[in-house]
Structures are given as C-alpha cells and as structure tokens.
Design an enzyme around this catalytic site. Structure first.
Site, PDB file in Angstrom:
ATOM      1  N   GLY A   1      47.288  40.293  48.419  1.00 38.17           N
ATOM      2  CA  GLY A   1      48.138  39.372  47.643  1.00 38.17           C
ATOM      3  C   GLY A   1      49.479  40.566  46.853  1.00 38.17           C
TER       4      GLY A   1
ATOM      5  N   ARG B   1      47.062  37.921  54.749  1.00 42.55           N
ATOM      6  CA  ARG B   1      45.526  38.397  54.759  1.00 42.55           C
ATOM      7  C   ARG B   1      45.132  38.391  56.609  1.00 42.55           C
ATOM      8  NH1 ARG B   1      43.901  39.269  48.794  1.00 42.55           N
ATOM      9  NH2 ARG B   1      44.935  37.556  47.693  1.00 42.55           N
ATOM     10  N   SER B   2      45.697  39.125  56.789  1.00 44.22           N
ATOM     11  CA  SER B   2      45.175  38.664  58.490  1.00 44.22           C
ATOM     12  C   SER B   2      43.798  38.904  59.602  1.00 44.22           C
ATOM     13  CB  SER B   2      46.260  40.242  59.363  1.00 44.22           C
ATOM     14  OG  SER B   2      46.151  39.985  61.355  1.00 44.22           O
TER      15      SER B   2
ATOM     16  N   ASP C   1      42.103  47.421  48.472  1.00 43.98           N
ATOM     17  CA  ASP C   1      41.423  48.316  49.358  1.00 43.98           C
ATOM     18  C   ASP C   1      41.113  47.567  50.782  1.00 43.98           C
ATOM     19  OD1 ASP C   1      40.780  45.335  48.710  1.00 43.98           O
ATOM     20  OD2 ASP C   1      38.241  46.552  47.522  1.00 43.98           O
TER      21      ASP C   1
ATOM     22  N   THR D   1      48.387  46.072  44.031  1.00 42.26           N
ATOM     23  CA  THR D   1      47.648  45.177  43.082  1.00 42.26           C
ATOM     24  C   THR D   1      47.891  44.447  41.947  1.00 42.26           C
ATOM     25  OG1 THR D   1      44.970  44.281  43.310  1.00 42.26           O
ATOM     26  CG2 THR D   1      45.402  46.240  43.416  1.00 42.26           C
ATOM     27  N   ILE D   2      47.408  43.457  41.761  1.00 44.16           N
ATOM     28  CA  ILE D   2      47.375  43.196  40.358  1.00 44.16           C
ATOM     29  C   ILE D   2      45.920  43.744  39.908  1.00 44.16           C
ATOM     30  CG2 ILE D   2      49.223  42.065  39.915  1.00 44.16           C
ATOM     31  CD1 ILE D   2      47.219  39.745  39.036  1.00 44.16           C
ATOM     32  N   ASP D   3      45.070  43.954  39.612  1.00 43.56           N
ATOM     33  CA  ASP D   3      43.337  44.265  39.767  1.00 43.56           C
ATOM     34  C   ASP D   3      43.638  45.312  39.161  1.00 43.56           C
ATOM     35  OD1 ASP D   3      43.497  41.085  40.336  1.00 43.56           O
ATOM     36  OD2 ASP D   3      41.948  41.802  42.616  1.00 43.56           O
TER      37      ASP D   3
ATOM     38  N   ASP E   1      42.515  47.579  40.481  1.00 42.44           N
ATOM     39  CA  ASP E   1      40.294  48.211  41.018  1.00 42.44           C
ATOM     40  C   ASP E   1      40.633  49.165  42.674  1.00 42.44           C
ATOM     41  OD1 ASP E   1      42.110  46.701  42.840  1.00 42.44           O
ATOM     42  OD2 ASP E   1      39.209  45.341  43.064  1.00 42.44           O
TER      43      ASP E   1
ATOM     44  N   ARG F   1      39.109  39.746  41.125  1.00 44.42           N
ATOM     45  CA  ARG F   1      37.987  39.398  41.601  1.00 44.42           C
ATOM     46  C   ARG F   1      36.657  40.188  40.994  1.00 44.42           C
ATOM     47  NH1 ARG F   1      40.664  38.599  47.290  1.00 44.42           N
ATOM     48  NH2 ARG F   1      41.032  40.932  46.825  1.00 44.42           N
TER      49      ARG F   1
ATOM     50  N   ALA G   1      42.177  39.286  21.635  1.00 46.23           N
ATOM     51  CA  ALA G   1      41.246  38.080  22.282  1.00 46.23           C
ATOM     52  C   ALA G   1      39.305  38.627  21.590  1.00 46.23           C
ATOM     53  CB  ALA G   1      40.833  38.805  23.208  1.00 46.23           C
TER      54      ALA G   1
ATOM     55  N   SER H   1      40.636  29.543  14.822  1.00 45.27           N
ATOM     56  CA  SER H   1      40.402  29.631  15.920  1.00 45.27           C
ATOM     57  C   SER H   1      40.904  30.638  16.542  1.00 45.27           C
ATOM     58  CB  SER H   1      41.878  29.190  16.278  1.00 45.27           C
ATOM     59  OG  SER H   1      42.455  30.825  15.731  1.00 45.27           O
TER      60      SER H   1
HETATM   61  O1  F6P Z   1      43.135  40.848  44.846  1.00 47.35           O
HETATM   62  C1  F6P Z   1      44.430  39.987  43.647  1.00 47.35           C
HETATM   63  C2  F6P Z   1      43.835  39.157  43.720  1.00 47.35           C
HETATM   64  O2  F6P Z   1      45.025  38.378  42.860  1.00 47.35           O
HETATM   65  C3  F6P Z   1      42.703  38.991  42.986  1.00 47.35           C
HETATM   66  O3  F6P Z   1      43.071  38.948  41.657  1.00 47.35           O
HETATM   67  C4  F6P Z   1      42.671  37.275  43.126  1.00 47.35           C
HETATM   68  O4  F6P Z   1      40.954  37.069  42.922  1.00 47.35           O
HETATM   69  C5  F6P Z   1      42.959  37.161  44.304  1.00 47.35           C
HETATM   70  O5  F6P Z   1      43.949  37.596  44.770  1.00 47.35           O
HETATM   71  C6  F6P Z   1      43.043  35.656  44.932  1.00 47.35           C
HETATM   72  O6  F6P Z   1      43.876  35.765  46.263  1.00 47.35           O
HETATM   73  P1  F6P Z   1      44.670  34.317  47.016  1.00 47.35           P
HETATM   74  O7  F6P Z   1      46.364  34.435  46.603  1.00 47.35           O
HETATM   75  O8  F6P Z   1      44.859  34.371  48.096  1.00 47.35           O
HETATM   76  O9  F6P Z   1      43.915  32.766  47.106  1.00 47.35           O
END
Ligand code: F6P
Length: 328
Positions: free
Chosen positions: A15, A76-77, A107, A130-132, A134, A176, A191, A220
């Site tokens: 991603g 993603r190959s 990863d 990666t934005i996650d 992780d 994810r 939140a 709200s």
């Molecule tokens: O790993 C980064 C991410 O943006 C996750 O947060 C998300 O679940 C996933 O990629 C989505 O992947 P794709 O764009 O392949 O659907």
C-alpha cells in the site's frame, strides 16, 4: 560480487503512503551525492521481475518531496511469492548491473526482500512505508503522521454535522491489524470511544459507555473504529445493533477508506523520509544488509528486518486511559 556498491535499485511496494516520494528522492540524491548510480524499479517486485527499470539522477526527483503516492507506482506481486518469479527478478537485476536494493513498504515488502536475500545473498535495506504504523523498530512509519492529520481533519468535519443533528457517528479508519491510527486520531479528534484490535472493548461495554455519555448530557458523539476491529460485526451491523439496543441514538456510519492514504505528506513525514533514505544508502555502502532503518528516540537506527517483521509494534496502553479520561 565485490563489496563495493556501484548501483542501487529503489522500489516501493504494498500500500502506498505519503512520504514515499520524499524517500525515493532521498535515496536517489544520496546515491548521487556519493557518486553511486541509482535505478528506479516500477511497480515494486512485479516491475523487478519484468525489468521495468528507469535510470534516476538528482533531477529525476525534482518537485516530488510534496507529492503523495509514489512516482515509482506500487503493487502487491503474487509472482514474486514464487521461486520462479524471484529467479526472474534476480536475472533482471544482474542484467541491469544493480548490486543492492532499497525497498520501501510494509511487512509484506520486507518479507519478500528477506526471502530474496536468503536465496541470492542480495544486499537489501528496508524503509518502513505504511500509514498503519505497524512495524517494529520505528516509532513512526512513513505516511502515518500524514494519515493521522487527514483523519483528524475528516472527523472535525463529521463532528460539525453530528452536532447539528444530535447524531452518533461511527467512523471507520484504516489499520488492517493495528489500532495506531484509530487510537491517536481518535484522541486528537475527541472521540467518545475508540475500538481497536489490540483491546477487545466488547459490545456490552460499548453500550454502557454510550448510555453514560447520553446521561452526562452529550447530544452527539463520535466513535472511531479501526477496520481491524468490528467486535465480530461490520461497522454497519454495529450501527444496527446500537440503534436496536439504544433507540435514543440516531447513528450514521462513515468509512474514510483510501482517502487516508493520499495527500501531500506532512513536514514530519518529509523530514523522516529524507533521514531514512540517507541512512539506507549509507548502510548499504558500509556493507550492511537485511536491516530496516527507523526512528527510535528521534534517532535513525537499524533493526534487523527479521525482527521488524516478527515483533509487534505495541500500542501505548496509557493512550487508552487518556482517551477514557478525555471522554468524561
Ligand atoms: O497496509 C496499509 C493499508 O492501507 C491498510 O490499512 C488497509 O487495510 C490496506 O492497506 C488496504 O489495502 P488495498 O489498498 O490493497 O485494499
């Protein structure tokens, strides 16, 4: 193969995330600075298999430091997961005289890189993109800070309409398997509740918390949900469940989706990308391989790729407590 690195290949895989372009720019310009040739590999490992390469010099990365996405494209190959695919990729690298790689991604990207190294002893350094957020071994992955700002901006807007209609909003954010975006953007956006995969809140507690919130005079509310956490339900099923059990609530769902991955990188991500790119190239020059460059205590450090993949980047439990107190 001689130890001297003459030509480095750079690719982005998995991603995309804001800051990847700034990292490509940093790798290319660090190579130029040290008089090393650099080649861009399009579409991650798939482009490597197909020999989809482009020579890059300092002027090929003009005006991209501020751009989201990746000029080298990403993929993603599935072919790279096969021994045959990796063999083809190795042949393409030899043909182009590439003798080391900088791989930018998450990863999956690092797992592919490590496997390739174990088969062909090909020098590899990873940059976490990666934005996650992780990935173990760095407090921040590229794009995470930008994504947090994007999510907070979106929730601020959702809050305007939530207040106007006295509504409860479930906002689903990316992540994810990790709740970093949900937890930090959730606190930043005020939140009421934050649901993340690392902490099982449970349906009963969610209902309790929403009841308490109503009783305390809030008209709200925003609940942020990491896509990895549905308490066993989709976010839309969750809406139905809450409306059935707490009919006083008028619930709406907003799934932020891929907008979180786009946009101009924040200053933090640009600086991080620049620092990590320099360290990646200079580590290869020092003969290092199978490491990820990352940020620890605001210093750029190396972590073995294997550890970066296998260990977990823990969420800060104290943040859950802060979130709880803030929703009083
Ligand atoms: O790993 C980064 C991410 O943006 C996750 O947060 C998300 O679940 C996933 O990629 C989505 O992947 P794709 O764009 O392949 O659907």
């Amino acid at each position: 193969m001689s130890n001297k690195i003459n030509k480095i290949g750079v690719l982005t895989s998995g991603g995309d995330s804001p800051g990847m372009n700034a990292a490509i720019r940093s790798v290319v310009r660090t190579c130029a600075y040290h008089k090393i040739e650099c080649v861009g590999i399009y579409r991650g490992y798939q482009g490597m298999i197909e020999g989809d390469f482009t020579d890059m010099g300092p002027r090929s990365v003009n005006n991209i430091v501020n751009k989201g996405g990746t000029i080298l494209k990403s993929a993603r190959s599935t072919e790279f997961r096969t021994a045959e695919g990796r063999k083809k990729a190795h042949e393409q690298l030899l043909k182009a005289n590439v003798d080391a790689l900088v791989v930018i991604g998450g990863d999956g990207t690092f797992t592919g890189g490590l496997l390739f190294n174990s088969e062909y002893n090909f020098p590899i350094i990873g940059i976490p993109g990666t934005i996650d957020n992780d990935i173990f071994g760095t407090t921040h992955t590229l794009g995470y800070d930008t994504a947090l700002n994007t999510v907070v901006e979106c929730i601020d807007k959702i809050r305007d309409t939530a207040i106007s209609h006295n509504r409860l909003f479930f906002v689903e954010v990316m992540g994810r398997d990790a709740g970093h975006i949900a937890l930090n953007a959730g606190i930043g956006a005020g939140a009421e509740e934050i649901l993340i995969p690392e902490e099982k809140l449970g349906l009963d507690r969610l209902l309790e918390s929403l009841k308490k919130s109503k009783a305390s005079g809030k008209s709200s509310s925003i609940v942020v949900i990491a896509e990895g956490d549905k308490i066993g339900k989709s976010v839309f099923e969750l809406k139905d469940y809450v409306e059935t059990n707490l009919p006083e609530y008028d619930v709406r769902v907003s799934v932020l989706g891929h907008m979180q991955r786009g946009g101009s990188p924040s200053c933090f991500d640009r600086v991080l990308a620049s620092r990590l790119g320099v360290k990646a190239v200079e580590s290869l020059m020092e003969g290092k391989s199978n490491y990820m460059v990352g940020l620890q205590n605001n210093k750029v450090e190396l972590t073995p790729l294997e550890q970066a993949i296998k260990s977990k980047s823990e969420i800060d439990i104290e943040l859950l407590r802060v979130s709880d107190i803030m929703s009083t």
